[in-house]
Design a protein around this motif. Structure first.
Motif, short mmCIF file in Angstrom:
data_model
loop_
_atom_site.label_atom_id
_atom_site.label_comp_id
_atom_site.label_asym_id
_atom_site.label_seq_id
_atom_site.Cartn_x
_atom_site.Cartn_y
_atom_site.Cartn_z
N ASN A 68 0.84 -1.19 0.00
CA ASN A 68 0.00 0.00 0.00
C ASN A 68 0.89 1.25 0.00
N GLU A 107 -5.72 -3.51 -8.63
CA GLU A 107 -6.16 -4.33 -7.49
C GLU A 107 -7.59 -4.87 -7.63
N GLN A 165 -1.51 -6.05 -4.44
CA GLN A 165 -0.62 -5.98 -3.27
C GLN A 165 0.02 -7.33 -3.00
#
Ligand SMILES: Nc1ncnc2c1ncn2[C@@H]1O[C@H](COP(=O)(O)OP(=O)(O)O)[C@@H](O)[C@H]1O
Ligand SMILES: [Mg+2]
Length: 237
Positions: A41, A164, A196
């Motif tokens: 992140n 994502e 991620q």
């Protein structure tokens, strides 16, 4: 990378005020290639995709199918065949599944049939066909992600970039969606997927870039990640 380049990001960089969110970054996806970018992140993944699409101001250059498109607008890039499925999906919640899909077809060439594109999307995501007339906001999270991808496919992209797509989805649902990306790639679509953590994404991708603190820190074959101690500990578990 081997093969003909599809998209080439050359020293692409972007800042928000004093925050250098993306340091000069170079990345390539070849024709028909599946590339995954992994990073925690805040690493700059969304900024990179948004800069590639000119949704955020950036320096550096972007080439697509051998042509410099740095000066093209977001819409111009979409017309060339680059489509981004953004994080958060950006659906029109009060509009139906069908209406959301049709809006995705805005860049297709005259003479291309919207109905034919719809059939193609429904073949890939039969659940969207069942939910045809429902509002987007009434769909489950997984179905909304299918709709966001389906809407992107309505534009008949040559390169699909996804930010994502498995975020917040149950693993089984995320796997179903990633499987569909694999199918699309086998049919020749170039894919740039950002995640991620993504054991599944690594099964699909041929090459992986690792982004950290706004810069690429590793580029390797997807098959190599498992034998790389730090990377596998961080991204596979
Ligand atoms: N609109 C914005 N304004 C200011 N800073 C931002 C903005 N969007 C992102 N950032 C910052 O830029 C960096 C990269 O963010 P982002 O590209 O969203 O990372 P990722 O997608 O990898 O999580 C982070 O430090 C984030 O806080
Ligand atoms: Mg992001």
């Amino acid at each position: 990378m081997t093969g003909t380049p599809l998209i080439e990001l050359v020293d692409l960089a972007a800042a928000y005020g004093q925050v250098q969110a993306l340091k000069p970054t170079s990345l390539t996806v070849a024709e028909g290639e599946f590339v995954t970018v992994l990073g925690p992140n805040g690493a700059g993944k969304s900024t990179m995709l948004r800069a590639a699409m000119r949704l955020t101001p950036a320096s550096g250059r972007v080439r697509f199918r051998g042509r410099d498109i740095t000066r093209l607008s977001t819409h111009g890039r979409a017309r060339e065949g680059i489509i981004l499925v953004q994080e958060g999906r950006g659906l029109f919640g009060q509009m139906s599944v069908r209406e959301n899909l049709i809006l995705g077809a805005y860049t297709i060439a005259a003479g291309e049939s919207v109905e034919a594109r719809l059939e193609e999307v429904f073949r890939l995501f039969p659940r969207l066909k069942e939910r045809f007339g429902q509002t987007a906001s009434s769909l489950s999270g997984g179905e909304q992600q299918m709709l966001a991808i389906g809407r992107a496919l309505m534009a008949k992209p040559k390169l699909l970039m996804l930010d994502e797509p498995s975020l917040g989805l149950a693993p089984r649902v995320a796997a179903e969606i990633l499987d569909t990306l694999g199918t699309l790639n086998r049919d020749g679509l170039g894919i740039l997927l950002v995640e991620q953590k993504a054991p599944q994404a690594l099964r699909l991708a041929k090459r992986v870039y690792v982004l950290s603190l706004g810069g690429i820190v590793a580029e390797l074959a997807a098959s190599e990640v498992g034998s790389h101690h730090d990377l596998s500990r961080f991204y596979l578990h």
